[in-house]
Design an enzyme around this catalytic site. Structure first.
Site, PDB file in Angstrom:
ATOM      1  CG  ASP A  89      -1.972  -1.067   1.230  1.00 19.28           C
ATOM      2  OD1 ASP A  89      -1.874  -2.000   0.409  1.00 19.28           O
ATOM      3  OD2 ASP A  89      -2.904  -0.984   2.060  1.00 19.28           O
ATOM      4  CE  LYS A 152      -4.810   1.924   3.050  1.00 20.58           C
ATOM      5  NZ  LYS A 152      -3.647   1.173   3.574  1.00 20.58           N
ATOM      6  CE  LYS A 181      -6.494  -1.413   3.121  1.00 20.79           C
ATOM      7  NZ  LYS A 181      -5.129  -1.943   3.337  1.00 20.79           N
TER       8      LYS A 181
END
Length: 223
Positions: A89, A152, A181
């Site tokens: 991430d 995300k 996400k």
């Protein structure tokens, strides 16, 4: 819906100890979460402990500010994968996005995607709380163009976390083939269900066990 398989069970605080990480790993095994999301220093431990279990090892890159250089982010990615990470991430260069430097933002993501290619999923943290809607859309478009697997919402370390409105906007922007996400402030089953209904395909949370058990008390951490 098996909510556990949508959750990245997360512990990213600076004062995290080995005991804390082991607790998260054991919970991930028990509840069969999608992944554990830990800082890079814990990747090898998590990979060793989770060998043979259907739980991915997720770590963070350029975290939490996104202001390290592209070369540093690419190196971090390669190093994390070498130690056993299967998902990364990364945080975008937020300042460059706000400056309108789309080329830098896209290259930053692209180099991490290339470093991870065929070895790890790449999720791009756009830090929605710092962006206008136009900037959120642009960040998502650049992420898709650079080859990211997911976008995300948040690091959980800035001024705000995931909202259903942002998830819906991000899903609309990236379409059906890129993951979205939700992370930051997702503490209860109700929170998680709202995010999934809005279009999230993954949820990052430290309150994962409470979410799965539908424990209304949830947790107090931002992540």
């Amino acid at each position: 819906m098996n909510i556990a398989k949508l959750i990245d069970h997360t512990i990213l605080k600076a004062n995290t100890t080995k005991e804390d990480v082991m607790k998260v790993i054991e919970e991930a095994k028990e509840y069969k979460f999608a992944s554990v999301c830990i800082n890079p220093t814990w990747v090898k431990l998590a990979a060793d402990e989770l060998a043979g279990h259907d739980v991915d090892v997720c770590t963070v890159i350029g975290f939490p500010l996104g202001a390290s250089t592209t070369e540093t982010k690419a190196f971090e990615t390669k190093d994390a994968i070498a130690k056993g990470a299967t998902e990364v991430d990364m945080v975008i260069n937020v300042g460059a996005l706000k400056d309108g430097d789309n080329e830098l933002v896209e290259k930053d993501i692209y180099e991490v995607v290339q470093a991870a290619k065929g070895k790890a999923l790449v999720k791009v943290i756009i830090e929605t709380c710092l962006l206008t809607d136009e900037e959120k859309v642009r960040a998502c478009e650049l992420s898709v163009k650079a080859g990211a697997d997911f976008v995300k919402t948040s690091t959980g370390f800035s001024t705000g976390g995931a909202t259903a409105e942002d998830i819906a906007l991000m899903r609309k922007t990236v379409g059906p083939n890129v993951g979205v996400k939700a992370s930051g402030g997702v503490r209860t089953r109700e929170d998680a269900d709202k995010m999934v209904a809005a279009g999230a395909s993954r949820v990052g949370a430290s309150a994962s066990v409470a979410i799965v058990l539908n424990d209304a008390k949830g947790a107090t951490d931002n992540y």
